[in-house]
Each structure stands twice: as structure tokens, then as C-alpha cells.
Design a protein around this motif. Structure first.
Motif, PDB file in Angstrom:
ATOM      1  N   HIS A  29       0.809  -1.215   0.000  1.00  0.00           N
ATOM      2  CA  HIS A  29       0.000   0.000   0.000  1.00  0.00           C
ATOM      3  C   HIS A  29       0.846   1.271   0.000  1.00  0.00           C
ATOM      4  O   HIS A  29       0.472   2.271  -0.608  1.00  0.00           O
ATOM      5  CB  HIS A  29      -0.943   0.021   1.204  1.00  0.00           C
ATOM      6  CG  HIS A  29      -2.019  -1.018   1.134  1.00  0.00           C
ATOM      7  ND1 HIS A  29      -2.985  -1.024   0.164  1.00  0.00           N
ATOM      8  CD2 HIS A  29      -2.266  -2.101   1.909  1.00  0.00           C
ATOM      9  CE1 HIS A  29      -3.792  -2.059   0.338  1.00  0.00           C
ATOM     10  NE2 HIS A  29      -3.370  -2.735   1.397  1.00  0.00           N
ATOM     11  N   LEU A  30       1.960   1.246   0.698  1.00  0.00           N
ATOM     12  CA  LEU A  30       2.793   2.443   0.820  1.00  0.00           C
ATOM     13  C   LEU A  30       3.939   2.488  -0.186  1.00  0.00           C
ATOM     14  O   LEU A  30       4.662   3.485  -0.238  1.00  0.00           O
ATOM     15  CB  LEU A  30       3.354   2.540   2.240  1.00  0.00           C
ATOM     16  CG  LEU A  30       2.327   2.682   3.356  1.00  0.00           C
ATOM     17  CD1 LEU A  30       3.020   2.705   4.704  1.00  0.00           C
ATOM     18  CD2 LEU A  30       1.496   3.925   3.172  1.00  0.00           C
ATOM     19  N   GLY A  31       4.097   1.462  -0.988  1.00  0.00           N
ATOM     20  CA  GLY A  31       5.173   1.411  -1.964  1.00  0.00           C
ATOM     21  C   GLY A  31       5.217   2.618  -2.886  1.00  0.00           C
ATOM     22  O   GLY A  31       6.272   3.245  -3.052  1.00  0.00           O
ATOM     23  N   PRO A  32       4.090   2.996  -3.512  1.00  0.00           N
ATOM     24  CA  PRO A  32       4.115   4.173  -4.396  1.00  0.00           C
ATOM     25  C   PRO A  32       4.509   5.462  -3.667  1.00  0.00           C
ATOM     26  O   PRO A  32       5.183   6.320  -4.232  1.00  0.00           O
ATOM     27  CB  PRO A  32       2.684   4.267  -4.914  1.00  0.00           C
ATOM     28  CG  PRO A  32       2.136   2.894  -4.787  1.00  0.00           C
ATOM     29  CD  PRO A  32       2.803   2.300  -3.590  1.00  0.00           C
ATOM     30  N   ILE A  33       4.121   5.571  -2.415  1.00  0.00           N
ATOM     31  CA  ILE A  33       4.479   6.764  -1.633  1.00  0.00           C
ATOM     32  C   ILE A  33       5.988   6.785  -1.403  1.00  0.00           C
ATOM     33  O   ILE A  33       6.627   7.831  -1.525  1.00  0.00           O
ATOM     34  CB  ILE A  33       3.716   6.785  -0.297  1.00  0.00           C
ATOM     35  CG1 ILE A  33       2.220   6.968  -0.572  1.00  0.00           C
ATOM     36  CG2 ILE A  33       4.233   7.880   0.619  1.00  0.00           C
ATOM     37  CD1 ILE A  33       1.346   6.803   0.640  1.00  0.00           C
ATOM     38  N   PHE A  34       6.573   5.624  -1.081  1.00  0.00           N
ATOM     39  CA  PHE A  34       8.019   5.548  -0.868  1.00  0.00           C
ATOM     40  C   PHE A  34       8.783   5.874  -2.142  1.00  0.00           C
ATOM     41  O   PHE A  34       9.806   6.551  -2.110  1.00  0.00           O
ATOM     42  CB  PHE A  34       8.427   4.167  -0.357  1.00  0.00           C
ATOM     43  CG  PHE A  34       7.953   3.857   1.035  1.00  0.00           C
ATOM     44  CD1 PHE A  34       7.899   4.843   2.002  1.00  0.00           C
ATOM     45  CD2 PHE A  34       7.570   2.576   1.377  1.00  0.00           C
ATOM     46  CE1 PHE A  34       7.469   4.570   3.283  1.00  0.00           C
ATOM     47  CE2 PHE A  34       7.141   2.291   2.659  1.00  0.00           C
ATOM     48  CZ  PHE A  34       7.087   3.285   3.618  1.00  0.00           C
ATOM     49  N   VAL A  35       8.287   5.408  -3.286  1.00  0.00           N
ATOM     50  CA  VAL A  35       8.950   5.685  -4.568  1.00  0.00           C
ATOM     51  C   VAL A  35       8.929   7.182  -4.852  1.00  0.00           C
ATOM     52  O   VAL A  35       9.946   7.777  -5.219  1.00  0.00           O
ATOM     53  CB  VAL A  35       8.274   4.885  -5.703  1.00  0.00           C
ATOM     54  CG1 VAL A  35       8.764   5.351  -7.060  1.00  0.00           C
ATOM     55  CG2 VAL A  35       8.530   3.406  -5.525  1.00  0.00           C
ATOM     56  N   GLU A  36       7.772   7.809  -4.683  1.00  0.00           N
ATOM     57  CA  GLU A  36       7.647   9.253  -4.930  1.00  0.00           C
ATOM     58  C   GLU A  36       8.542  10.045  -3.978  1.00  0.00           C
ATOM     59  O   GLU A  36       9.215  10.997  -4.388  1.00  0.00           O
ATOM     60  CB  GLU A  36       6.190   9.684  -4.772  1.00  0.00           C
ATOM     61  CG  GLU A  36       5.944  11.152  -5.007  1.00  0.00           C
ATOM     62  CD  GLU A  36       6.103  11.560  -6.463  1.00  0.00           C
ATOM     63  OE1 GLU A  36       6.371  12.751  -6.692  1.00  0.00           O
ATOM     64  OE2 GLU A  36       5.959  10.711  -7.337  1.00  0.00           O
ATOM     65  N   ALA A  37       8.549   9.657  -2.723  1.00  0.00           N
ATOM     66  CA  ALA A  37       9.377  10.369  -1.737  1.00  0.00           C
ATOM     67  C   ALA A  37      10.857  10.239  -2.068  1.00  0.00           C
ATOM     68  O   ALA A  37      11.606  11.208  -1.964  1.00  0.00           O
ATOM     69  CB  ALA A  37       9.095   9.832  -0.338  1.00  0.00           C
ATOM     70  N   SER A  38      11.287   9.068  -2.493  1.00  0.00           N
ATOM     71  CA  SER A  38      12.702   8.897  -2.820  1.00  0.00           C
ATOM     72  C   SER A  38      13.079   9.687  -4.063  1.00  0.00           C
ATOM     73  O   SER A  38      14.171  10.250  -4.139  1.00  0.00           O
ATOM     74  CB  SER A  38      13.045   7.423  -2.997  1.00  0.00           C
ATOM     75  OG  SER A  38      12.391   6.885  -4.132  1.00  0.00           O
ATOM     76  N   GLN A  39      12.173   9.770  -5.037  1.00  0.00           N
ATOM     77  CA  GLN A  39      12.450  10.578  -6.233  1.00  0.00           C
ATOM     78  C   GLN A  39      12.558  12.050  -5.877  1.00  0.00           C
ATOM     79  O   GLN A  39      13.462  12.748  -6.349  1.00  0.00           O
ATOM     80  CB  GLN A  39      11.373  10.364  -7.288  1.00  0.00           C
ATOM     81  CG  GLN A  39      11.432   9.004  -7.950  1.00  0.00           C
ATOM     82  CD  GLN A  39      10.268   8.777  -8.891  1.00  0.00           C
ATOM     83  OE1 GLN A  39       9.308   9.535  -8.919  1.00  0.00           O
ATOM     84  NE2 GLN A  39      10.349   7.710  -9.670  1.00  0.00           N
ATOM     85  N   ARG A  40      11.662  12.530  -5.054  1.00  0.00           N
ATOM     86  CA  ARG A  40      11.711  13.940  -4.651  1.00  0.00           C
ATOM     87  C   ARG A  40      12.954  14.230  -3.819  1.00  0.00           C
ATOM     88  O   ARG A  40      13.563  15.285  -3.962  1.00  0.00           O
ATOM     89  CB  ARG A  40      10.452  14.317  -3.894  1.00  0.00           C
ATOM     90  CG  ARG A  40       9.248  14.384  -4.795  1.00  0.00           C
ATOM     91  CD  ARG A  40       8.028  14.855  -4.074  1.00  0.00           C
ATOM     92  NE  ARG A  40       6.888  14.785  -4.966  1.00  0.00           N
ATOM     93  CZ  ARG A  40       5.861  15.592  -4.906  1.00  0.00           C
ATOM     94  NH1 ARG A  40       5.822  16.528  -3.994  1.00  0.00           N
ATOM     95  NH2 ARG A  40       4.864  15.460  -5.754  1.00  0.00           N
ATOM     96  N   ALA A  41      13.315  13.301  -2.938  1.00  0.00           N
ATOM     97  CA  ALA A  41      14.523  13.495  -2.133  1.00  0.00           C
ATOM     98  C   ALA A  41      15.749  13.535  -3.032  1.00  0.00           C
ATOM     99  O   ALA A  41      16.654  14.344  -2.821  1.00  0.00           O
ATOM    100  CB  ALA A  41      14.652  12.376  -1.099  1.00  0.00           C
ATOM    101  N   GLY A  42      15.787  12.700  -4.052  1.00  0.00           N
ATOM    102  CA  GLY A  42      16.898  12.717  -4.993  1.00  0.00           C
ATOM    103  C   GLY A  42      16.991  14.040  -5.721  1.00  0.00           C
ATOM    104  O   GLY A  42      18.091  14.582  -5.925  1.00  0.00           O
TER     105      GLY A  42
END
Length: 74
Positions: A29-42
Motif C-alpha cells: 500500500h505504501l510502496g508508491p508513496i516511498f517511490v515518490e518520496a525517494s524521487q523527490r529526495a533525490g
């Protein structure tokens, strides 16, 4: 072993079992949120690195200009 030790061991086993069952669901459920957060952090980190590199380059240019002015004055 004391009663407190047994309670801690039992609590650890229960916590491990609950995490074993719940983590795959949370990850799904939280996978897409983690992906988006890591992209923004990058993106943020690369922007910060670019700003720092620009500032260092400006400082080096300033120092080189001062050295050139000092050597031409002598």
C-alpha cells in the motif's frame, strides 16, 4: 529468568508475528508513496549539491583573483 524477562520475550514474539503479517501489506500500500518520496529526495539532494558546487566554484574564483592581484602588486 524473571517474570519480566518472560513478558519481554513473549512481547517480542508477538511483535515479530504481527510485523511478519503486516509488513507485506504495508509495503504494497505504501510502496508508491516511498517511490515518490525517494524521487523527490533525490531531486532535492541534486539541487543542493549543484548549489554547493556553484558556491565553491565562486569562492575558488575569488581566491584566485585575490592571489593574482597580490602577485601583480608585488
Amino acid at each position: 529468568m524473571t517474570r519480566r524477562d518472560w513478558i519481554m520475550i513473549g512481547g517480542g514474539i508477538c511483535t515479530g508475528a504481527l510485523l511478519g503479517v503486516g509488513v507485506p501489506k504495508l509495503t504494497r500500500h505504501l510502496g508508491p508513496i516511498f517511490v515518490e518520496a525517494s524521487q523527490r529526495a533525490g531531486t532535492v539532494f541534486s539541487t543542493v549539491a549543484e548549489v554547493v558546487a556553484t558556491q565553491l566554484e565562486r569562492a575558488e574564483d575569488f581566491a584566485a583573483e585575490r592571489r593574482a592581484a597580490r602577485s601583480s602588486a608585488v
